[in-house]
Design an enzyme around this catalytic site. Sequence first.
Site, PDB file in Angstrom:
ATOM      1  NE  ARG A   1      -5.450   0.079  12.813  1.00  0.00           N
ATOM      2  CZ  ARG A   1      -4.799   0.220  11.669  1.00  0.00           C
ATOM      3  NH1 ARG A   1      -3.476   0.313  11.671  1.00  0.00           N
ATOM      4  NH2 ARG A   1      -5.434   0.251  10.520  1.00  0.00           N
TER       5      ARG A   1
ATOM      6  CE  LYS B   1      -2.947   0.525   3.540  1.00  0.00           C
ATOM      7  NZ  LYS B   1      -2.833   1.788   4.297  1.00  0.00           N
ATOM      8  CB  SER B   2       3.847   2.240   1.968  1.00  0.00           C
ATOM      9  OG  SER B   2       3.294   2.150   3.250  1.00  0.00           O
TER      10      SER B   2
ATOM     11  CB  SER C   1       4.880  10.098  11.332  1.00  0.00           C
ATOM     12  OG  SER C   1       4.048  10.159  10.192  1.00  0.00           O
TER      13      SER C   1
ATOM     14  CD  GLN D   1       0.464   8.308   7.249  1.00  0.00           C
ATOM     15  OE1 GLN D   1      -0.087   9.210   7.870  1.00  0.00           O
ATOM     16  NE2 GLN D   1      -0.098   7.130   7.054  1.00  0.00           N
TER      17      GLN D   1
ATOM     18  CE  LYS E   1      -0.392   4.334  12.712  1.00  0.00           C
ATOM     19  NZ  LYS E   1       0.373   5.093  11.702  1.00  0.00           N
TER      20      LYS E   1
ATOM     21  CG  ASP F   1       0.148   0.120   9.540  1.00  0.00           C
ATOM     22  OD1 ASP F   1      -0.190   0.979  10.373  1.00  0.00           O
ATOM     23  OD2 ASP F   1       0.477   0.409   8.368  1.00  0.00           O
TER      24      ASP F   1
ATOM     25  NE  ARG G   1      -5.679   8.257  10.833  1.00  0.00           N
ATOM     26  CZ  ARG G   1      -5.024   7.439  10.002  1.00  0.00           C
ATOM     27  NH1 ARG G   1      -5.672   6.907   8.971  1.00  0.00           N
ATOM     28  NH2 ARG G   1      -3.758   7.168  10.189  1.00  0.00           N
TER      29      ARG G   1
HETATM   30  C1  S3P Z   1       2.607   4.719   6.157  1.00  0.00           C
HETATM   31  C2  S3P Z   1       3.156   5.042   7.348  1.00  0.00           C
HETATM   32  C3  S3P Z   1       2.586   4.630   8.640  1.00  0.00           C
HETATM   33  C4  S3P Z   1       1.556   3.515   8.508  1.00  0.00           C
HETATM   34  C5  S3P Z   1       0.648   3.725   7.344  1.00  0.00           C
HETATM   35  C6  S3P Z   1       1.428   3.836   6.049  1.00  0.00           C
HETATM   36  C7  S3P Z   1       3.234   5.217   4.913  1.00  0.00           C
HETATM   37  O1  S3P Z   1       1.980   5.751   9.243  1.00  0.00           O
HETATM   38  O2  S3P Z   1       0.806   3.387   9.693  1.00  0.00           O
HETATM   39  O3  S3P Z   1      -0.279   2.667   7.215  1.00  0.00           O
HETATM   40  O4  S3P Z   1       2.930   4.716   3.819  1.00  0.00           O
HETATM   41  O5  S3P Z   1       4.063   6.152   5.011  1.00  0.00           O
HETATM   42  P1  S3P Z   1       2.865   6.821  10.062  1.00  0.00           P
HETATM   43  O6  S3P Z   1       4.005   7.172   9.228  1.00  0.00           O
HETATM   44  O7  S3P Z   1       1.985   8.009  10.294  1.00  0.00           O
HETATM   45  O8  S3P Z   1       3.246   6.114  11.325  1.00  0.00           O
END
Ligand code: S3P
Length: 438
Positions: free
Chosen positions: A346, A24-25, A167, A169, A342, A315, A123
Amino acid sequence: MIAAAMTARPGGPLAGRVRAPGDKSISHRALILGALATGVTEIEGLLEGEDVLRTAEAMRAFGADVVRHGEGRWTVTGRGGFSAPDGVIDCGNSGTGVRLIMGAAAGFPIKATFTGDASLRKRPMNRVLEPLGQMGARWEAAEGGRLPLTLKGGNLHHIRYRLPVASAQVKSAVLLAGLNAEGGVEVEEPEATRDHTERMLRAFGAAVHTKDGDIILPAGQKLTGTHVAVPGDPSSAAFPLVAALITPGSEVTVEGVLLNALRTGLFETLKEMGADLTVSNPRASSGEHVGDVTARCSALKGVVVPPDRAPSMIDEYPILAVAAAFADGETVMRGIGEMRVKESDRIALMARGLEACGVDVEEEPEGFIVRGTGKPPRGAASIETAGDHRIAMSHLVLGLAAEAPVKVDEPEMIATSFPGFGDMMRGLGADISASEGA
Ligand code: S3P
């Protein structure tokens, strides 16, 4: 018709070889970098889950030509930047989608309004708005920096940003904004998080350096379309693999799983618990390590998970908690407060769900402890998932090896990350089916 609920019933052993759905990432990033680049990006193995499809739609809205050619085979023709979108960008359930796209959009002198589903609107977005604001972006958001929000980008300048939370993200949002910031950006990462953005930026021709935990993106990077082979998602592979570990007589192989060390904390932890988990056919694919992972049913024991392992398995704690429920002894999971922000809280939902299945769980502000007896838990519960795909899949896996069936609500949400979950599990011999409301 959408099933109101889904039920997993205990049954015989699971067996077979399957392919994990695309990561997914990496799927989000392939679409976003493809749209930011000049020229054509060919993607194979793209995850066609709801979250990623929303990102594909968003890239179209920002001016890229995004075309599906067949299962997992997509092209993105980028125009070297984003243009102003006509409508609202709705990222659905996806925190990764919205946070990365906001970062990318902030680099351009355009206004864009972002929203999402009820879960995403709860969120925190401040974690990305804060650094983007320091770079010069402006926004108007709902209370507490939440969606829906309107972002106005352009004229960004250099920052050196120390991540206050581990993070990927946030790191990625800053790096993507930095592509169009005068002077580039530097990100200081106290704890290493998944590095797919850095790796993929390099594959698109950008010079990204790392030095003592800092990620440095110098100014003036140009991205050129490339070929991306998306590996299998270890976060999704975790479900059939743990199902095999806890279901007597099982042996399951998931092929082509991403084995980036910043994503494999669950596998490491399961091995410490005594899991018979082996990797075969290790290989490189599009700058990432992949391999085939085999799980055989194993007697598990409780462990203390080192808190600094959290970013590499953030995750995966819900499904780890299920493995812990079948283990003998205490499994201590701490330093995971991030789990509360999340797709759902969770920690709270796993604690409630496992308790409903007869498992001894102790919830803490930043973690939880699961006490297993080495025997299958009772099950026989209806689980409220709060629309969280991983809460749903985790409890369904538990139901396959519990004493009695487990039912989950909102099973349609599983399609956000793992659209073929039910079919894949049934193909391995699992008794999972649609059922009447929870
Ligand atoms: C992700 C980073 C994670 C993860 C998410 C996907 C990404 O979140 O929980 O499902 O693709 O960069 P965080 O970076 O906010 O921890």
